[in-house]
Design a protein around this motif. Structure first.
Motif, mmCIF file in Angstrom:
data_model
loop_
_atom_site.group_PDB
_atom_site.id
_atom_site.type_symbol
_atom_site.label_atom_id
_atom_site.label_comp_id
_atom_site.label_asym_id
_atom_site.label_seq_id
_atom_site.Cartn_x
_atom_site.Cartn_y
_atom_site.Cartn_z
ATOM 1 N N GLU A 5 0.842 -1.192 0.000
ATOM 2 C CA GLU A 5 0.000 0.000 0.000
ATOM 3 C C GLU A 5 0.875 1.239 0.000
ATOM 4 N N LYS A 6 0.516 2.196 -0.830
ATOM 5 C CA LYS A 6 1.254 3.453 -0.904
ATOM 6 C C LYS A 6 0.677 4.422 0.125
ATOM 7 N N ARG A 7 1.560 5.092 0.854
ATOM 8 C CA ARG A 7 1.149 6.060 1.873
ATOM 9 C C ARG A 7 1.960 7.334 1.695
ATOM 10 N N SER A 8 1.388 8.442 2.154
ATOM 11 C CA SER A 8 2.063 9.734 2.057
ATOM 12 C C SER A 8 2.361 10.275 3.443
ATOM 13 N N ILE A 11 7.587 15.272 5.494
ATOM 14 C CA ILE A 11 8.866 15.228 6.191
ATOM 15 C C ILE A 11 9.581 16.547 5.942
ATOM 16 N N ARG A 12 9.879 17.231 7.031
ATOM 17 C CA ARG A 12 10.560 18.520 6.951
ATOM 18 C C ARG A 12 9.928 19.454 5.915
ATOM 19 N N GLY A 13 8.592 19.477 5.932
ATOM 20 C CA GLY A 13 7.860 20.418 5.097
ATOM 21 C C GLY A 13 7.560 19.978 3.669
ATOM 22 N N HIS A 14 8.002 18.799 3.268
ATOM 23 C CA HIS A 14 7.641 18.350 1.913
ATOM 24 C C HIS A 14 6.969 16.984 1.956
ATOM 25 N N ARG A 15 6.043 16.793 1.037
ATOM 26 C CA ARG A 15 5.317 15.532 0.955
ATOM 27 C C ARG A 15 6.157 14.506 0.221
ATOM 28 N N THR A 16 6.130 13.295 0.725
ATOM 29 C CA THR A 16 6.781 12.179 0.055
ATOM 30 C C THR A 16 5.909 10.956 0.277
ATOM 31 N N SER A 17 6.211 9.905 -0.425
ATOM 32 C CA SER A 17 5.418 8.694 -0.255
ATOM 33 C C SER A 17 6.328 7.489 -0.097
ATOM 34 N N GLU A 45 12.786 10.442 11.092
ATOM 35 C CA GLU A 45 14.040 10.009 11.723
ATOM 36 C C GLU A 45 14.732 8.945 10.870
ATOM 37 N N ILE A 46 13.964 7.992 10.391
ATOM 38 C CA ILE A 46 14.526 6.929 9.548
ATOM 39 C C ILE A 46 15.008 7.521 8.229
ATOM 40 N N ASP A 47 14.227 8.426 7.659
ATOM 41 C CA ASP A 47 14.607 9.074 6.403
ATOM 42 C C ASP A 47 15.917 9.836 6.538
ATOM 43 N N GLU A 48 16.060 10.541 7.631
ATOM 44 C CA GLU A 48 17.272 11.343 7.876
ATOM 45 C C GLU A 48 18.523 10.468 7.941
ATOM 46 N N ALA A 49 18.379 9.284 8.508
ATOM 47 C CA ALA A 49 19.537 8.419 8.741
ATOM 48 C C ALA A 49 19.855 7.465 7.588
ATOM 49 N N ARG A 50 18.928 7.307 6.662
ATOM 50 C CA ARG A 50 19.157 6.309 5.602
ATOM 51 C C ARG A 50 20.207 6.785 4.612
ATOM 52 N N ASN A 55 16.164 3.636 -0.920
ATOM 53 C CA ASN A 55 14.856 4.295 -0.958
ATOM 54 C C ASN A 55 14.186 4.208 0.407
ATOM 55 N N LEU A 56 13.247 5.102 0.629
ATOM 56 C CA LEU A 56 12.601 5.217 1.933
ATOM 57 C C LEU A 56 11.858 3.940 2.311
ATOM 58 N N SER A 57 11.152 3.345 1.372
ATOM 59 C CA SER A 57 10.398 2.128 1.678
ATOM 60 C C SER A 57 11.313 1.018 2.181
ATOM 61 N N SER A 58 12.443 0.844 1.532
ATOM 62 C CA SER A 58 13.407 -0.175 1.968
ATOM 63 C C SER A 58 13.962 0.148 3.345
#
Length: 78
Positions: A5-8, A11-17, A45-50, A55-58
């Protein structure tokens, strides 16, 4: 097997999915609650450290897997 399932999220003011299977999403929600964070805060937090080449999903799936391997005892290294 659970469909992806895709979710939005903002993060830090911008939309991502990101796309996750329901069991991963459910565990991510539970981890956020256990850490007393909003889901958006945990994802940020996870996005910042990856690594930038991951990719974010992974990164989210790997975070949940690491949490599960640790037996939910401590926060995984993000």
């Amino acid at each position: 097997m659970s469909p992806v399932e895709k979710r939005s999220v903002t993060i830090r003011g911008h939309r991502t999915s990101y796309s996750l299977e329901k069991p991963f999403f459910d565990d991510l929600v539970a981890i956020a609650a256990a850490r007393k964070l909003t889901l958006a805060s945990l994802v940020a937090e996870i996005d910042e450290a990856r690594p930038r080449d991951a990719n974010l999903s992974s990164a989210l799936r790997l975070y949940v897997l690491d949490w599960a391997k640790r037996g939910n005892r401590s926060s995984p290294d993000v």
